[in-house]
Design a protein around this motif. Sequence first.
Motif, PDB file in Angstrom:
ATOM      1  N   TRP A   1     -10.521 -24.685 -32.250  1.00  0.00           N
ATOM      2  CA  TRP A   1      -9.309 -25.341 -31.703  1.00  0.00           C
ATOM      3  C   TRP A   1      -8.601 -26.051 -32.771  1.00  0.00           C
ATOM      4  O   TRP A   1      -7.551 -26.652 -32.508  1.00  0.00           O
ATOM      5  CB  TRP A   1      -9.488 -25.928 -30.642  1.00  0.00           C
ATOM      6  CG  TRP A   1     -10.437 -27.187 -30.743  1.00  0.00           C
ATOM      7  CD1 TRP A   1     -11.905 -27.063 -30.655  1.00  0.00           C
ATOM      8  CD2 TRP A   1     -10.420 -28.484 -31.027  1.00  0.00           C
ATOM      9  NE1 TRP A   1     -12.707 -28.381 -30.991  1.00  0.00           N
ATOM     10  CE2 TRP A   1     -11.615 -29.013 -31.262  1.00  0.00           C
ATOM     11  CE3 TRP A   1      -9.361 -29.077 -31.559  1.00  0.00           C
ATOM     12  CZ2 TRP A   1     -11.800 -30.539 -31.786  1.00  0.00           C
ATOM     13  CZ3 TRP A   1      -9.263 -30.659 -31.956  1.00  0.00           C
ATOM     14  CH2 TRP A   1     -10.716 -31.114 -32.078  1.00  0.00           C
TER      15      TRP A   1
ATOM     16  N   THR B   1      -6.813 -27.235 -36.356  1.00  0.00           N
ATOM     17  CA  THR B   1      -5.792 -26.600 -37.119  1.00  0.00           C
ATOM     18  C   THR B   1      -6.461 -26.924 -38.682  1.00  0.00           C
ATOM     19  O   THR B   1      -7.473 -27.610 -38.612  1.00  0.00           O
ATOM     20  CB  THR B   1      -4.486 -27.621 -37.184  1.00  0.00           C
ATOM     21  OG1 THR B   1      -4.642 -28.772 -37.472  1.00  0.00           O
ATOM     22  CG2 THR B   1      -3.888 -27.426 -35.780  1.00  0.00           C
TER      23      THR B   1
ATOM     24  N   THR C   1      -3.766 -23.204 -36.190  1.00  0.00           N
ATOM     25  CA  THR C   1      -4.965 -23.372 -35.440  1.00  0.00           C
ATOM     26  C   THR C   1      -6.011 -22.264 -36.118  1.00  0.00           C
ATOM     27  O   THR C   1      -5.586 -21.085 -36.275  1.00  0.00           O
ATOM     28  CB  THR C   1      -5.138 -23.280 -33.843  1.00  0.00           C
ATOM     29  OG1 THR C   1      -4.666 -22.024 -33.652  1.00  0.00           O
ATOM     30  CG2 THR C   1      -4.451 -24.427 -33.208  1.00  0.00           C
TER      31      THR C   1
ATOM     32  N   ARG D   1      -8.333 -20.775 -34.437  1.00  0.00           N
ATOM     33  CA  ARG D   1      -8.546 -19.435 -33.722  1.00  0.00           C
ATOM     34  C   ARG D   1      -7.478 -18.348 -33.797  1.00  0.00           C
ATOM     35  O   ARG D   1      -7.644 -17.323 -33.817  1.00  0.00           O
ATOM     36  CB  ARG D   1      -8.181 -19.872 -32.289  1.00  0.00           C
ATOM     37  CG  ARG D   1      -8.544 -18.990 -31.148  1.00  0.00           C
ATOM     38  CD  ARG D   1      -8.198 -19.824 -29.779  1.00  0.00           C
ATOM     39  NE  ARG D   1      -8.607 -20.923 -29.554  1.00  0.00           N
ATOM     40  CZ  ARG D   1     -10.013 -21.277 -29.310  1.00  0.00           C
ATOM     41  NH1 ARG D   1     -10.812 -20.130 -28.957  1.00  0.00           N
ATOM     42  NH2 ARG D   1     -10.485 -22.289 -28.766  1.00  0.00           N
TER      43      ARG D   1
END
Lengths: 275, 232
Positions: free
Chosen positions: B88, B90, B124, B126
């Motif tokens: 989650w 950055t 991010t 992800r």
Amino acid sequence: MLGKLMKHEFRATGRIALPLCGIMMALSIVAGMVIRFWEGLDGGRRVSGWQGMTGSIIIILYGMSIFAVAIGIFVVLMQHFKRNLLGDEGYLMRMLPASVHELLLSKLFVALLWYLAAGVLIALSVLFVALLSGMVATDELAKLWDMVRRALSGTDAGFWIAWCLGSIGGTALCTLLFYADFALSQTFRKHKVLYNIAGVVIFIVLLRLLFAFNGFLDLRVFGTPHGVGIIGSADGPTEIFVTRDYFVELLELYAFNIGLYFLTWAVLKFRPNLE
Amino acid sequence: MSTILECKALTKRYGAKEALGGIDLTLETGRIVGLLGPNGSGKTTLIKLACGLLTPTAGEIRIMGEKPSKTTNAAVSYLPERIALPLWMTAAQAMDFYGDFFADFRRDAAEDMLGKLNMERTQTIRTMSKGTREKLQLILTMSRAAELYLLDEPIGGVDPATRDYILKTILTNYSENSTVLISTHLIADVEQALDEVVFLREGAVMLHESVDAIREEKGKSVDELFREVFAC
């Protein structure tokens, strides 16, 4: 180090917990206004179909948001513990210049603070609904507060210490039980979920046995009501009690908590098992 | 030179399977060491033991004379074989995280490397590709002025261009007094960078030699020797 870990713990868990709380508070305001709107309609007039449906949906959503905050925060915290210390993130977290105690305590303290915040916010949201809907008038609220104040007037520091210790210990127990269970189940190479479930069942059975033993003590040994509480009326408290067996229960509760904490610590320290 | 990592009769078993069988190994400071061996030879286990992520079944491992602990963690920069960064976050939050916890983290070096790779600081993790995640993790690892770098398969599973970038990053970012231990089975790619090699086979140290000695005494490259020793 503990402060830094707690800061990052709040940041990691808050990104889900805060929006949940925000949605619940917003819905409580809307739900309160919807009820006030309904109440404000002329007695003979019925709420129209779409008004009724929209209002009902908002009130149901508000109810669900309370559930989401109460359960959701717990789930978020538990999942975060598992992923952060026992999953892939563990490869980073376990390499921080922090002891296992610091890692564990930061998570426990943040969890307790989140539960406290969730409890306060749920109570506030109910208050918002009550006030905004007009179900409770401001002067009635003042009367209610006065009653509470009078009921609590006879309490002393000992009462509040006992009450706080019981609340903190009970909340910590629920958290530590899952921490210990997650830590223990990850020491197995296969069927971790199965051991996870079995662990929860075993811990709950142990707790039930403890409570049953306490019930036996209350009935057969002390013969008195147990716990900490206030019996009173609008005129003030008639009885404020912190019974002796309550302290026995507190001791048991904290012994159980300390046992679970050190069990988790030992597994993380000596059987990290990030294989 | 002083000893930075020392193993004495280090043993690790997973159930009945022995991953490391009582190895003795000493690494000095200021060296780039290749930890080489086929899959399942115990490379990752040895690195995890050095990080304290696993506990030895028998024997001991010491970093700068101490058992792995929070004190040694402050001096060891570890690159795991998987992505350990919270997804989650950055890139900027990941740098904040490293900056908060590691006193030796060089934010400017990390920012510089991110800039050269045109990586978005606000993206991010992800949403990053696998290769970009690996690069970010490597950048963060190498941006620490650590005394010991433990790099587990830093070039495994990436394309040749990225492989070159990773090796360049490692070589240009470690300080001369520190030690780099690189685990890999892609020897040809890392050979030029290595000062010495450790060959592991089935949890035992088969060879611990300087790269120059291998070339001079055996008249072979490390890659050639590896193929000879581990021929199936």
